[in-house]
Design a protein around this motif. Structure first.
Motif, PDB file in Angstrom:
ATOM      1  N   CYS A 115       5.140   6.880  -6.973  1.00 53.54           N
ATOM      2  CA  CYS A 115       4.479   6.412  -5.738  1.00 53.54           C
ATOM      3  C   CYS A 115       5.516   5.879  -4.755  1.00 53.54           C
ATOM      4  O   CYS A 115       5.450   6.173  -3.553  1.00 53.54           O
ATOM      5  CB  CYS A 115       3.462   5.312  -6.047  1.00 53.54           C
ATOM      6  SG  CYS A 115       1.966   5.898  -6.849  1.00 53.54           S
ATOM      7  N   THR A 140      -1.334   3.364  -8.981  1.00 56.08           N
ATOM      8  CA  THR A 140      -1.501   3.836  -7.595  1.00 56.08           C
ATOM      9  C   THR A 140      -2.281   2.819  -6.771  1.00 56.08           C
ATOM     10  O   THR A 140      -1.915   2.486  -5.641  1.00 56.08           O
ATOM     11  CB  THR A 140      -2.236   5.192  -7.613  1.00 56.08           C
ATOM     12  OG1 THR A 140      -1.505   6.093  -8.446  1.00 56.08           O
ATOM     13  CG2 THR A 140      -2.367   5.769  -6.221  1.00 56.08           C
ATOM     14  N   GLY A 147      -4.835   8.553  -4.109  1.00 51.56           N
ATOM     15  CA  GLY A 147      -4.518   9.608  -5.064  1.00 51.56           C
ATOM     16  C   GLY A 147      -5.756  10.263  -5.657  1.00 51.56           C
ATOM     17  O   GLY A 147      -6.787   9.613  -5.858  1.00 51.56           O
TER      18      GLY A 147
END
Ligand code: ZN
Length: 442
Positions: A115, A140, A147
């Motif tokens: 990320c 995330t 995502g």
């Protein structure tokens, strides 16, 4: 004056609308995570009073990039095995290392690194396929990225399941936990026809339909795959999936390097989306997907990096540049895959292929404020005659200055502000040292 949270301005604002318009001296107004106006900066500053401002002189503002096919935790396998064919790469290196190391902590930490890399390259949303989806989704969400998190399905035993039935049960858990989240979209990801029987694909389709979830697969990536599936089932991969009723607008198929003309028609007829992963396909010598033919036939095509171990980076800026140049070279046509086409693939079309066309991918009123600011004060970006040209052919990841997702500032002045970058890098070093020690032992 109307109060807003954020005003992002730049010499060039690219909404990435259907006309590929450019607003000179433009701005984007953001309130409660959403875009409320896009237009001339002068008009917007007359109308809105912003709590925070971003961008400014010598800056470009555009939607964040979409990485339409990747495997986040493979960021920890980058550079482990290069310069070998896909089958040997998977069977001799990647799968044994995954079997030795994968768990929740590994996938969480490796996803933070992936990320971080993507955000600093201006990617605001990815489409992932892997195991330990919950750990990937949590990492995330923690970092504030968007995502689509696919629960990987294979028929053979892995660290997370003993069979495809158990994979499907894990996938359902992921769908139950994350459906309806504002950043994470859970999806069902049968790996490929060489790792999953057609029955597993059918079960995956039924599960995805029950939850209204996307499907994410590898398809027709290598000549070997096409020959192997023909040998096993008497059909090519695309014909086989069509014959079992798997293909629909819900499906995003990564690669599609070897479709026949008749199969491109099937992809178009079934409205299947394709993630074009040019750098991974080149590095593994898988071939060059007939993207120009697919686009002509009406197939929706986006850009993906694939995992960091087969690329070896996760920047969509470099995918744009490579795709634009390779397709010119192979088609003997310098007008093919122009800068507007690759930028559309990297933004609006990318979001549409993930089923997120109404949420992100362009700067339009009502959409989520997922945008990036590019610093144009670099030697390779001056003078500037055409902003599309510079973004497609000259800009690189380190030109991305700020990133906003869902209206929240995630990267400012090239620094991640939602998580300590040093901690992410330190975790990566520690895992890397452990993996290196174990390979030395064996
Ligand atoms: Zn892949």
């Amino acid at each position: 004056m109307i109060e807003i949270d954020l005003l992002v301005s730049g010499d060039y604002v690219l909404p990435m609308d259907t006309e590929c318009s450019v607003i000179k001296d433009g701005a984007v107004a953001v309130r409660d995570g959403k875009i409320v106006a896009v237009g001339c900066r002068k008009d917007l500053i007359d109308m809105y009073s912003a709590k925070k401002e971003l961008g400014g002189l010598y800056r470009a503002v555009l939607p964040g990039f979409v990485n339409a096919h990747t495997h986040l935790p493979m960021a920890y396998f980058r550079g482990m095995a290069d310069d070998i064919p896909l089958k040997l790469w998977l069977e001799g290196h990647i799968w044994p290392t995954e079997n030795a190391w994968l768990d929740d902590d590994f996938c969480y930490d490796a996803s933070l690194l992936a990320c971080l890399e993507m955000l600093k390259a201006g990617v605001t949303v990815y489409n992932n396929m892997y195991f330990f989806g919950d750990a990937i989704a949590r990492a995330t969400k923690r970092i504030g990225m968007r995502g689509v998190v696919g629960a990987g399905i294979v028929d053979f035993p892995t660290k997370t399941a003993s069979s495809s039935v158990e994979c499907l049960s894990n996938a359902e858990d992921l769908l139950k936990t994350w459906t309806g989240d504002d950043l994470i979209v859970p999806s069902v990801a049968p790996h490929s026809l060489y790792t999953c029987a057609p029955e597993s694909f059918s079960s995956a389709r039924k599960l995805a339909e029950r939850y209204g979830a996307p499907l994410h697969i590898h398809l027709s990536e290598t000549r070997w795959e096409v020959e192997e599936i023909r040998r096993r089932y008497g059909k090519t991969p695309i014909e086989l999936l069509d014959s079992i009723g798997f293909l629909s607008e819900r499906v995003l198929a990564a690669h599609c390097v070897w479709p026949l003309e008749s199969e491109i028609e099937i992809l178009a007829k079934c409205n299947v989306a394709v993630a074009h992963c040019i750098e991974s396909n080149m590095k593994l010598a898988s071939g060059i997907a007939p993207v120009i033919d697919m686009l002509k036939a009406g197939v929706r095509v986006a850009l993906g990096t694939d995992g960091a171990a087969s690329n070896n980076d996760m920047s969509i800026l470099s995918e744009m540049s490579t795709a634009a140049k390779v397709h010119k070279a192979v088609s003997d046509d310098p007008t093919a895959m122009d800068s507007r086409t690759v930028l559309s693939m990297a933004t609006r079309w990318g979001a549409e292929t993930l089923g997120l066309g109404s949420v992100t991918g362009s700067l339009e009123d009502g959409k989520s404020a997922d945008l990036i600011v590019i610093d144009l004060t670099k030697p390779h970006l001056i003078p500037l005659y055409n902003i599309y040209s510079h973004l497609a052919y000259s800009a690189c990841a380190s030109d991305v200055e700020s990133v906003v997702i869902n209206g929240r500032l995630v990267v400012k002045d090239r620094v991640l502000i939602t998580y300590d970058e040093d901690k992410i890098l330190e975790k990566a070093r520690i895992w890397g040292d452990k993996i290196k020690m174990s390979t030395l032992d064996s």
